[in-house]
Design a protein around this motif. Structure first.
Motif, PDB file in Angstrom:
ATOM      1  N   GLN A   1      41.490  37.273  35.467  1.00 41.20           N
ATOM      2  CA  GLN A   1      41.507  36.700  36.803  1.00 41.20           C
ATOM      3  C   GLN A   1      41.179  37.766  37.847  1.00 41.20           C
ATOM      4  O   GLN A   1      40.470  37.506  38.808  1.00 41.20           O
TER       5      GLN A   1
ATOM      6  N   ARG B   1      33.875  30.692  39.442  1.00 39.00           N
ATOM      7  CA  ARG B   1      35.105  30.003  39.821  1.00 39.00           C
ATOM      8  C   ARG B   1      35.633  29.337  38.556  1.00 39.00           C
ATOM      9  O   ARG B   1      34.838  28.976  37.681  1.00 39.00           O
ATOM     10  N   VAL B   2      36.918  29.142  38.454  1.00 39.37           N
ATOM     11  CA  VAL B   2      37.489  28.443  37.295  1.00 39.37           C
ATOM     12  C   VAL B   2      38.401  27.329  37.796  1.00 39.37           C
ATOM     13  O   VAL B   2      39.212  27.542  38.699  1.00 39.37           O
TER      14      VAL B   2
ATOM     15  N   LEU C   1      40.742  31.062  40.794  1.00 39.04           N
ATOM     16  CA  LEU C   1      41.235  30.239  39.687  1.00 39.04           C
ATOM     17  C   LEU C   1      42.112  29.165  40.322  1.00 39.04           C
ATOM     18  O   LEU C   1      43.136  29.471  40.940  1.00 39.04           O
TER      19      LEU C   1
ATOM     20  N   LEU D   1      42.222  28.170  28.025  1.00 41.67           N
ATOM     21  CA  LEU D   1      41.845  28.891  29.225  1.00 41.67           C
ATOM     22  C   LEU D   1      41.296  30.276  28.869  1.00 41.67           C
ATOM     23  O   LEU D   1      40.338  30.761  29.468  1.00 41.67           O
TER      24      LEU D   1
ATOM     25  N   PHE E   1      37.629  31.673  29.919  1.00 40.43           N
ATOM     26  CA  PHE E   1      37.355  32.960  30.576  1.00 40.43           C
ATOM     27  C   PHE E   1      36.431  33.828  29.715  1.00 40.43           C
ATOM     28  O   PHE E   1      35.519  34.471  30.232  1.00 40.43           O
TER      29      PHE E   1
END
Lengths: 279, 279
Positions: free
Chosen positions: B59, B69-70, B129, B255, B259
């Protein structure tokens, strides 16, 4: 025996309409002092963790009640540790219960409004704990140092800030404002460390060096801003912040006290749910 | 030897314009199963903590780059554990780098706009995030169950959602959507536990029992919604969620993979800073 330090020893005297300016100097606070440290780093960290757990419970209670709001304002020179404080103090708090609002240089749309417009939009709602990472105070400090805000404009903005914060407070918001106070030497060391580590260059902007050249002007602007906006309902505290451990601990202690004063309780049980069996 | 489960075994088949509806049933997923558990709770928690630390680093990298962006979308029936997932999975992540957006029943102003208006406003910015705690999918599920959205309206909303999520994806947003899948029995136990503990009544709304009476209708609406909106750029995953430890672990693994696919790197060092000495 020396008097035990109290949090209120670090509170900026409340602004007094009649006898301004208040007697207050940042020089009275030693950035390298550690008044709330036990002297042992491990014990300080254990205490921080303990406070973190309490803040977590308190925040849940705040959320359950949906009445009060808490606002923490963090200000300080570059590298004073605003980000680090948030990370350390709120590590134990449920991320669901936190809202962190970074204020950067205003956008053209924001500039096209009054300086409190974008800030008001981010005020905490009922049940929220909100942290301002920088804030409306930038709009006092930066233009003062750049020379685009004169003394009259400065006073006017301070008055608007006091009135705005009174509105928030009257609507149930507990406000606590912290100025992370570092020495010029400590800033040099921290900036140099960022320059010397290529992986930290992304944190670094050349404008940081420009701002450093204006150190004395910024300190004077901080002093004037704090003196004119520390009020009973939205007090300013000066946090000796050369020591990161001390800085975190002191901000945590302040927040703990702010929550304690709210005397939060979980909402009462609902009579209508008594004996209900889920099918 | 049984095949090791893979995350993609729990992915809802991608929507296919030509041969809709896709073959997909929530009944194929056992809510009480723990496919990604090691079998030992301690080991699972250690793994979760390990992933949490990696997510924290990732992050920071996302933030440093300010490009991608997540977006994590969390959906599920009442008590399925949306809040608990956020708390557990993001415990190690710097609160500075998280933005959590709860979507409640829309306000009159929100209802006066199209159903994606308030959602678009909360889309993650570069470097962010963002977690949607409930989302635009409520606007498919609730009106379908209440009977205020017919099949044609449902299809139209699904199309708008696909197009909206494609816009986000094309703008650099990695999207992962999780449906926390619990059994009807598990929900009974969790609702009953809230009723039996007066300190938890604040979490309880009588409407939760009404929604439970519509369990089958909600499950059908979920199936249709997931089938029509799982896409390569915004896939849905079904998370067996009767076990909280398993639920947290599986969301974290997803997640982590999201990433990893971004192949984030810290921005390069700035040549202009080389050898600079701070004065």
């Amino acid at each position: 025996m020396a008097k035990q330090p109290e949090l209120d020893d670090f509170r900026v005297p409340f602004f007094d309409e009649d006898k301004k300016p208040g007697k207050f100097s940042l020089d009275d606070f030693d950035p390298s002092s550690k008044p709330f440290s036990s002297g042992a780093k491990d014990a300080d960290k254990a205490r921080l963790s303990e406070i973190g757990a309490t803040l977590d419970t308190q925040q849940e209670c705040l959320h359950a009640q949906q009445k009060r709001r808490v606002l923490l304002v963090l200000q300080g020179m570059d590298t004073s540790g605003k980000d680090g404080t948030i990370r350390a103090v709120f590590h134990e708090v449920d991320p669901l219960g936190l809202r962190i609002v970074p204020f950067k240089a205003p956008t053209p749309v924001e500039v096209a409004h009054d300086f409190l417009w974008r800030v008001h939009a981010q005020a905490p709602a009922a049940g929220e704990l909100t942290i301002f990472n920088r804030s409306h105070y930038e709009d006092l400090l930066v233009p003062t140092v750049l020379g685009t805000l004169d003394a009259k404009g400065f006073e006017q903005r301070c008055r608007h800030i006091r009135q705005f914060e009174a509105l928030l407070a009257d609507s149930g918001t507990a406000i606590v404002k912290c100025m992370l106070h570092i020495s010029k030497d400590e800033q040099r060391a921290r900036l140099q460390a960022r320059i010397d580590d290529p992986n930290k260059h992304w944190k670094f902007d050349v404008s940081d060096l420009e701002a450093r050249k204006q150190w004395d002007k910024y300190q004077a602007a901080y002093r004037d801003a704090l003196a004119a906006t520390s009020t009973e309902y939205a007090p300013w505290y000066v946090i000796p912040a050369d020591s990161k451990t001390h800085r975190n601990l002191m901000v945590a202690e302040l927040l703990l006290r702010t929550f304690a004063a709210l005397k939060l309780e979980y909402p009462p049980a609902k009579e209508s749910l008594k004996g209900v069996k889920v099918e």
